[in-house]
Design a protein around this motif. Sequence first.
Motif, PDB file in Angstrom:
ATOM      1  N   LYS A  94     -66.745  70.722  -7.514  1.00 48.99           N
ATOM      2  CA  LYS A  94     -66.225  71.496  -8.643  1.00 48.99           C
ATOM      3  C   LYS A  94     -64.773  71.154  -8.975  1.00 48.99           C
ATOM      4  O   LYS A  94     -64.267  71.530 -10.033  1.00 48.99           O
ATOM      5  CB  LYS A  94     -66.326  72.995  -8.336  1.00 48.99           C
ATOM      6  CG  LYS A  94     -67.747  73.503  -8.165  1.00 48.99           C
ATOM      7  CD  LYS A  94     -67.749  75.001  -7.863  1.00 48.99           C
ATOM      8  CE  LYS A  94     -69.170  75.531  -7.684  1.00 48.99           C
ATOM      9  NZ  LYS A  94     -69.176  76.987  -7.374  1.00 48.99           N
TER      10      LYS A  94
ATOM     11  N   LEU B 153     -62.977  68.166  -9.483  1.00 45.61           N
ATOM     12  CA  LEU B 153     -62.620  67.220 -10.536  1.00 45.61           C
ATOM     13  C   LEU B 153     -62.872  67.783 -11.933  1.00 45.61           C
ATOM     14  O   LEU B 153     -61.992  67.662 -12.805  1.00 45.61           O
ATOM     15  CB  LEU B 153     -63.351  65.891 -10.341  1.00 45.61           C
ATOM     16  CG  LEU B 153     -62.998  64.789 -11.355  1.00 45.61           C
ATOM     17  CD1 LEU B 153     -61.496  64.504 -11.351  1.00 45.61           C
ATOM     18  CD2 LEU B 153     -63.797  63.516 -11.065  1.00 45.61           C
ATOM     19  N   PRO B 154     -64.031  68.406 -12.205  1.00 46.45           N
ATOM     20  CA  PRO B 154     -64.208  69.010 -13.534  1.00 46.45           C
ATOM     21  C   PRO B 154     -63.126  70.044 -13.866  1.00 46.45           C
ATOM     22  O   PRO B 154     -62.666  70.120 -15.015  1.00 46.45           O
ATOM     23  CB  PRO B 154     -65.595  69.653 -13.452  1.00 46.45           C
ATOM     24  CG  PRO B 154     -66.323  68.855 -12.429  1.00 46.45           C
ATOM     25  CD  PRO B 154     -65.279  68.487 -11.412  1.00 46.45           C
ATOM     26  N   GLU B 155     -62.712  70.815 -12.872  1.00 48.04           N
ATOM     27  CA  GLU B 155     -61.652  71.799 -13.098  1.00 48.04           C
ATOM     28  C   GLU B 155     -60.337  71.105 -13.432  1.00 48.04           C
ATOM     29  O   GLU B 155     -59.617  71.513 -14.364  1.00 48.04           O
ATOM     30  CB  GLU B 155     -61.479  72.675 -11.853  1.00 48.04           C
ATOM     31  CG  GLU B 155     -60.411  73.751 -12.007  1.00 48.04           C
ATOM     32  CD  GLU B 155     -60.254  74.609 -10.762  1.00 48.04           C
ATOM     33  OE1 GLU B 155     -59.308  75.421 -10.739  1.00 48.04           O
ATOM     34  OE2 GLU B 155     -61.066  74.475  -9.826  1.00 48.04           O
TER      35      GLU B 155
ATOM     36  N   LEU C 135     -59.924  68.084 -14.718  1.00 42.74           N
ATOM     37  CA  LEU C 135     -60.016  67.431 -16.024  1.00 42.74           C
ATOM     38  C   LEU C 135     -59.883  68.439 -17.159  1.00 42.74           C
ATOM     39  O   LEU C 135     -59.295  68.136 -18.205  1.00 42.74           O
ATOM     40  CB  LEU C 135     -61.339  66.668 -16.138  1.00 42.74           C
ATOM     41  CG  LEU C 135     -61.517  65.490 -15.172  1.00 42.74           C
ATOM     42  CD1 LEU C 135     -62.882  64.839 -15.375  1.00 42.74           C
ATOM     43  CD2 LEU C 135     -60.405  64.457 -15.348  1.00 42.74           C
ATOM     44  N   LYS C 136     -60.400  69.636 -16.962  1.00 40.02           N
ATOM     45  CA  LYS C 136     -60.294  70.685 -17.983  1.00 40.02           C
ATOM     46  C   LYS C 136     -58.830  71.076 -18.208  1.00 40.02           C
ATOM     47  O   LYS C 136     -58.377  71.227 -19.352  1.00 40.02           O
ATOM     48  CB  LYS C 136     -61.115  71.903 -17.561  1.00 40.02           C
ATOM     49  CG  LYS C 136     -61.092  73.065 -18.546  1.00 40.02           C
ATOM     50  CD  LYS C 136     -62.014  74.177 -18.068  1.00 40.02           C
ATOM     51  CE  LYS C 136     -62.017  75.346 -19.060  1.00 40.02           C
ATOM     52  NZ  LYS C 136     -60.702  76.015 -19.151  1.00 40.02           N
TER      53      LYS C 136
ATOM     54  N   GLN D  52     -56.915  68.255 -19.915  1.00 40.31           N
ATOM     55  CA  GLN D  52     -57.207  68.247 -21.350  1.00 40.31           C
ATOM     56  C   GLN D  52     -56.435  69.343 -22.072  1.00 40.31           C
ATOM     57  O   GLN D  52     -55.919  69.132 -23.180  1.00 40.31           O
ATOM     58  CB  GLN D  52     -58.704  68.419 -21.586  1.00 40.31           C
ATOM     59  CG  GLN D  52     -59.087  68.342 -23.058  1.00 40.31           C
ATOM     60  CD  GLN D  52     -60.588  68.391 -23.280  1.00 40.31           C
ATOM     61  OE1 GLN D  52     -61.371  68.568 -22.346  1.00 40.31           O
ATOM     62  NE2 GLN D  52     -61.000  68.237 -24.520  1.00 40.31           N
TER      63      GLN D  52
END
Length: 240
Positions: free
Chosen positions: A113, A115-117, A119-120, A123
């Motif tokens: 969980k 890396l997605p956090e 990247l968010k 962004q």
Amino acid sequence: MSLTTSEVSGKSPSTLPLLYSLQNCPYAMRARLAILLAKQTVQIRAVTMKEKPTEMLLLSPKATVPVLVIENTEATADDDVQQLTIVDESLDIMLWALNQNDPDNLLYSDDPKALPEMLKIIQENDDEFKPSLEKYKRAKRFHGDDLEECRVECEPFVQALEQRLAKHEFFMGATPSLLDYALLPFIRQFSRVNKPVFTSGNYTHLQHWLANHLQGRLFQRSMVPYPLWLDEREVCLFGE
């Protein structure tokens, strides 16, 4: 992630990746930090935005830095074909570098969980905080009467980071991550707009986090100046 490719014939004088970089651009800074963290070596070409090398513009028409050129030569029946991969987004360069080698586990590979956090949030930094930061910088530079209003516009993002650091030493936990280094150049800029305000009591944890990074050898290495490519066309190596 924007990757484009092109093919040209012939051999390159070097197989090292080539990085076009601008000294104080925050996006170029994050790319250089990741290359150092991944213990990679690249050729570096220092540029200015007022005089951009034709070679860079042909490779990446968006005409901004950083631009990373990766050469992959494949043998054919007639000759070698040089496949160029062009990576012209700073975050993609960071991910490329850390996917080559991530000795400090900056991608938090043991947590699916994480890396997605990261990247968010990156962004959000690039799409929302950066435009607000630019308004804040302009207000200070041109002595606008909306300086405080512009600072307040930056606050939700900055205070969210402050709250993260109240829980642990780095943005994602007890150890540094991709997120720390991706945001470092932008928080550095924010801190420099109005130093008396930043050193007030509203950013205690960010002050400590930022000082540790800026005083560290890694950041100092990332900011070593190189001769401008168009002046000398000197081959310079950056990294390990």
